[in-house]
Design a protein around this motif. Structure first.
Motif, PDB file in Angstrom:
ATOM      1  N   GLY A 204       0.482  -1.282  -0.491  1.00  0.00           N
ATOM      2  CA  GLY A 204      -0.292  -0.011  -0.313  1.00  0.00           C
ATOM      3  C   GLY A 204       0.673   1.606   0.119  1.00  0.00           C
ATOM      4  N   ALA A 205       1.909   1.223   0.859  1.00  0.00           N
ATOM      5  CA  ALA A 205       2.761   2.525   0.686  1.00  0.00           C
ATOM      6  C   ALA A 205       3.381   2.424  -0.360  1.00  0.00           C
ATOM      7  CB  ALA A 205       4.069   1.608   1.681  1.00  0.00           C
ATOM      8  N   SER A 206       3.755   1.738  -1.414  1.00  0.00           N
ATOM      9  CA  SER A 206       4.310   2.002  -2.914  1.00  0.00           C
ATOM     10  C   SER A 206       2.738   2.331  -3.486  1.00  0.00           C
ATOM     11  CB  SER A 206       5.388   0.891  -2.924  1.00  0.00           C
ATOM     12  OG  SER A 206       3.787  -0.069  -3.158  1.00  0.00           O
TER      13      SER A 206
ATOM     14  N   ALA B  87      -1.552  11.190  12.746  1.00  0.00           N
ATOM     15  CA  ALA B  87      -1.522  12.236  13.280  1.00  0.00           C
ATOM     16  C   ALA B  87      -1.150  11.613  15.400  1.00  0.00           C
ATOM     17  CB  ALA B  87      -2.061  13.763  13.830  1.00  0.00           C
ATOM     18  N   ASP B  88      -2.251  10.800  15.780  1.00  0.00           N
ATOM     19  CA  ASP B  88      -1.881  10.382  17.503  1.00  0.00           C
ATOM     20  C   ASP B  88      -0.468   9.525  17.150  1.00  0.00           C
ATOM     21  OD1 ASP B  88      -3.823  12.330  17.084  1.00  0.00           O
ATOM     22  OD2 ASP B  88      -5.504  10.549  18.028  1.00  0.00           O
ATOM     23  N   ILE B  89      -0.637   8.536  16.057  1.00  0.00           N
ATOM     24  CA  ILE B  89       0.374   7.422  16.548  1.00  0.00           C
ATOM     25  C   ILE B  89       1.570   8.449  16.281  1.00  0.00           C
ATOM     26  CG2 ILE B  89       1.579   6.049  15.879  1.00  0.00           C
ATOM     27  CD1 ILE B  89      -0.973   4.671  14.570  1.00  0.00           C
ATOM     28  N   GLU B  90       1.980   9.352  15.652  1.00  0.00           N
ATOM     29  CA  GLU B  90       3.238   9.835  14.947  1.00  0.00           C
ATOM     30  C   GLU B  90       3.769  10.447  15.955  1.00  0.00           C
ATOM     31  OE1 GLU B  90       2.972  12.216  11.723  1.00  0.00           O
ATOM     32  OE2 GLU B  90       2.979  10.680  10.134  1.00  0.00           O
ATOM     33  N   PRO B 185      18.354   7.871  14.364  1.00  0.00           N
ATOM     34  CA  PRO B 185      17.846   8.896  15.016  1.00  0.00           C
ATOM     35  C   PRO B 185      15.866   8.297  14.220  1.00  0.00           C
ATOM     36  CG  PRO B 185      18.486  10.476  13.364  1.00  0.00           C
ATOM     37  CD  PRO B 185      19.596   9.268  13.471  1.00  0.00           C
ATOM     38  N   ALA B 186      15.122   8.147  14.892  1.00  0.00           N
ATOM     39  CA  ALA B 186      13.793   7.697  15.018  1.00  0.00           C
ATOM     40  C   ALA B 186      12.805   9.675  14.447  1.00  0.00           C
ATOM     41  CB  ALA B 186      12.932   7.174  15.652  1.00  0.00           C
ATOM     42  N   ASP B 187      13.656  10.292  13.293  1.00  0.00           N
ATOM     43  CA  ASP B 187      12.708  11.505  13.571  1.00  0.00           C
ATOM     44  C   ASP B 187      11.461  11.313  13.098  1.00  0.00           C
ATOM     45  OD1 ASP B 187      13.673  10.295  10.924  1.00  0.00           O
ATOM     46  OD2 ASP B 187      15.628  12.192  10.856  1.00  0.00           O
ATOM     47  N   GLU B 188      11.228  12.806  12.799  1.00  0.00           N
ATOM     48  CA  GLU B 188       9.528  12.113  11.859  1.00  0.00           C
ATOM     49  C   GLU B 188       9.549  12.365  10.415  1.00  0.00           C
ATOM     50  OE1 GLU B 188       7.425  16.447  11.472  1.00  0.00           O
ATOM     51  OE2 GLU B 188       8.336  17.051  13.783  1.00  0.00           O
ATOM     52  N   GLU B 189      10.874  12.394   9.696  1.00  0.00           N
ATOM     53  CA  GLU B 189      10.581  11.465   8.418  1.00  0.00           C
ATOM     54  C   GLU B 189      10.286   9.817   8.556  1.00  0.00           C
ATOM     55  OE1 GLU B 189      14.360  12.960   5.706  1.00  0.00           O
ATOM     56  OE2 GLU B 189      13.450  11.044   4.170  1.00  0.00           O
ATOM     57  N   TRP B 190      10.892   9.830   9.236  1.00  0.00           N
ATOM     58  CA  TRP B 190      11.187   8.029   9.888  1.00  0.00           C
ATOM     59  C   TRP B 190       9.900   7.856   9.913  1.00  0.00           C
ATOM     60  CZ3 TRP B 190      10.499   4.456  13.556  1.00  0.00           C
ATOM     61  CH2 TRP B 190      10.645   3.496  13.302  1.00  0.00           C
ATOM     62  N   VAL B 191       9.342   8.017  10.537  1.00  0.00           N
ATOM     63  CA  VAL B 191       8.450   8.102  12.163  1.00  0.00           C
ATOM     64  C   VAL B 191       6.605   8.540  10.764  1.00  0.00           C
ATOM     65  CG1 VAL B 191       6.408   8.936  13.737  1.00  0.00           C
ATOM     66  CG2 VAL B 191       9.402   8.764  14.315  1.00  0.00           C
ATOM     67  N   ARG B 192       6.611   9.094   9.907  1.00  0.00           N
ATOM     68  CA  ARG B 192       6.588   9.658   8.657  1.00  0.00           C
ATOM     69  C   ARG B 192       5.759   8.437   8.179  1.00  0.00           C
ATOM     70  NH1 ARG B 192       6.044  14.893   8.477  1.00  0.00           N
ATOM     71  NH2 ARG B 192       8.096  15.078   8.311  1.00  0.00           N
ATOM     72  N   SER B 193       7.200   7.683   7.736  1.00  0.00           N
ATOM     73  CA  SER B 193       6.976   6.398   6.592  1.00  0.00           C
ATOM     74  C   SER B 193       6.584   5.656   7.577  1.00  0.00           C
ATOM     75  CB  SER B 193       8.829   5.868   6.659  1.00  0.00           C
ATOM     76  OG  SER B 193       9.027   7.448   5.585  1.00  0.00           O
ATOM     77  N   PHE B 194       7.312   4.982   8.842  1.00  0.00           N
ATOM     78  CA  PHE B 194       6.325   3.769   9.739  1.00  0.00           C
ATOM     79  C   PHE B 194       5.368   3.966  10.198  1.00  0.00           C
ATOM     80  CE2 PHE B 194       5.803   2.104  13.518  1.00  0.00           C
ATOM     81  CZ  PHE B 194       6.454   0.805  13.548  1.00  0.00           C
ATOM     82  N   LEU B 199      -0.457   1.865   9.373  1.00  0.00           N
ATOM     83  CA  LEU B 199      -1.764   2.063   9.124  1.00  0.00           C
ATOM     84  C   LEU B 199      -2.403   1.063   8.154  1.00  0.00           C
ATOM     85  CD1 LEU B 199      -2.517   5.857  10.093  1.00  0.00           C
ATOM     86  CD2 LEU B 199      -3.499   3.880  11.147  1.00  0.00           C
ATOM     87  N   LEU B 200      -1.476   0.812   6.851  1.00  0.00           N
ATOM     88  CA  LEU B 200      -2.325   0.397   5.436  1.00  0.00           C
ATOM     89  C   LEU B 200      -2.168  -1.389   6.197  1.00  0.00           C
ATOM     90  CD1 LEU B 200       0.454   2.882   2.881  1.00  0.00           C
ATOM     91  CD2 LEU B 200      -2.329   2.807   2.663  1.00  0.00           C
ATOM     92  N   GLY B 201      -0.334  -1.241   7.057  1.00  0.00           N
ATOM     93  CA  GLY B 201      -1.293  -2.870   7.367  1.00  0.00           C
ATOM     94  C   GLY B 201      -2.530  -3.594   8.104  1.00  0.00           C
ATOM     95  N   LEU B 202      -2.485  -2.090   9.391  1.00  0.00           N
ATOM     96  CA  LEU B 202      -3.581  -2.696  10.133  1.00  0.00           C
ATOM     97  C   LEU B 202      -4.700  -2.572   9.399  1.00  0.00           C
ATOM     98  CD1 LEU B 202      -2.154  -0.815  12.941  1.00  0.00           C
ATOM     99  CD2 LEU B 202      -2.825  -3.343  12.810  1.00  0.00           C
ATOM    100  N   SER B 203      -5.235  -1.443   8.196  1.00  0.00           N
ATOM    101  CA  SER B 203      -6.511  -1.171   8.381  1.00  0.00           C
ATOM    102  C   SER B 203      -6.388  -2.767   6.311  1.00  0.00           C
ATOM    103  CB  SER B 203      -7.044   0.092   7.330  1.00  0.00           C
ATOM    104  OG  SER B 203      -5.944   0.526   6.013  1.00  0.00           O
TER     105      SER B 203
END
Lengths: 209, 209
Positions: A204-206, B87-90, B185-194, B199-203
């Motif tokens: 999905g992400a890709s 946004a909450d997860i992030e 670092p688990a910075d904003e960019e990484w957290v966004r990708s993660f 979310l896609l996996g869970l839904s």
DNA sequence: CCATTACGCTACGACTCGTAGCGAAAGCTC
DNA sequence: GAGCTTTCGCTACGAGTCGTAGCGTAATGG
């Protein structure tokens, strides 16, 4: 694999090659019986049938010794070809989980990772001996899946590298956390659920950047 | 939070309440400067301005002391309300990453988890003091998302519990692995990708059983 | 034969551990 | 205030581990 591999000299008495294997095996045995904190180098030397000084001549200390002893456990990791990406992932994750289920892997791995926080050389050693060897499996798996058409070919190589790193942190982190922190087995049912979430998330992400 | 909380007696000289806080702060300070392996209880006692015997009267040993010292770091974790599940997860993942970026958290957490492998009581202590407190955030987040309609209401409570455990292992494991093993670092960019992958996996996983 | 290196062994100072024992301090009850 | 109870700081201790030095011996190659 050894600590220094000090450019094997042409002259002088050669090192006893069997001693390395005996010491690493004794280290794993001690990890099982005693755990990290109660493991002493004197005890390992006695188990291996060598003098304590011999051990210190080959390894700088407890950290380096345990890294090498644990790294051997991960040599058996292979990427199976089960036909689909999902099955391949499940296979390799199950192998990883089986290794982490062994007490010598649990006791040793987390401890050396903890020590590596304040020891850059140790972290680099862990990366070379253990981490990068597993990351190669992710690379191979993705390439194979792209050949099968299960994953789209990557366009941006930088983005692809970030994705591989992300996958690796998610897979390794989840299995380690499940096994060591939650202290629950990463059995087939759990691996199946985890793989489904991971695959759906990735495809999905890709698709939707 | 203390080690024993020995049923506070009505008689006798009361314990110095400030000593607990001073000892835990000294422990974190020593973790930063010395790391886990070189941290000694005698040193902590000196930093805290108490006698070594006082420290042993309140905590059983180094493991228990460090668990309590690290647990306080996680007290500041909150579930923000940013309007959407993503946004909450992030937000909560970024908080978690910020705590793990601190050297006292890195040094202490991994070491006590490693020790807990051979010490069931210690693992239970970690679970109570640290892990379960975070897992509550997952439960709250899911409930809130279901009220918003972002996630379907769960039907099977057993299945829901397994899903929460899975999410927790994936989130905590990935952040810990990224921060401590990959040392990135688990910075904003990484957290966004993660977050997107998660979310896609869970839904997707809940839509297609 | 000789230089060189590895090995086993002993011994050592330094350090940490966890505990015991002591007198003094700080609270409560009567 | 007297007496009881618990905590505190301090000192000292045996036990254990660390990492190294020194020594004589073993095993290679030139």
């Amino acid at each position: 694999m050894q600590s220094r591999t000090p450019a094997p000299r042409a002259t002088g008495r050669p090192r006893n090659a069997k001693a390395d294997a005996a010491i690493l095996a004794a280290t794993r045995e001690a990890l099982v019986e005693l755990g990290w904190s109660k493991l002493t180098l004197g005890d390992v030397a006695m188990r291996a049938g060598v003098a304590k000084t011999t051990l210190y001549r080959r390894w700088a200390g407890k950290n380096e010794l345990v890294v090498d002893a644990v790294a051997e456990l991960f040599d058996e990791l292979r990427l199976p070809d089960r036909g689909t990406l999902a099955a391949d992932i499940e296979g390799v994750v199950l192998q990883f989980a089986a290794i982490l289920a062994r007490p010598e892997a649990k006791s040793g791995l987390m401890a050396v990772v903890a020590e590596s926080i304040r020891d850059d050389a140790l972290r680099e050693r862990i990366r070379e001996s253990i981490v990068d060897r597993q990351k190669r499996l992710v690379l191979e798996g993705r390439a194979r899946a792209q050949r099968r058409g299960e994953l789209p070919a990557e366009t941006d190589p930088g983005e692809a590298a970030r994705t591989v790193d992300l996958i690796f942190d998610v897979v390794a982190g989840a299995v380690v956390h499940r096994t060591l922190v939650s202290a629950e087995p990463a059995d087939e049912e759990w691996v199946r659920s985890f793989t489904r979430v991971l695959l759906l998330g990735l495809s999905g992400a890709s698709q939707a950047p």
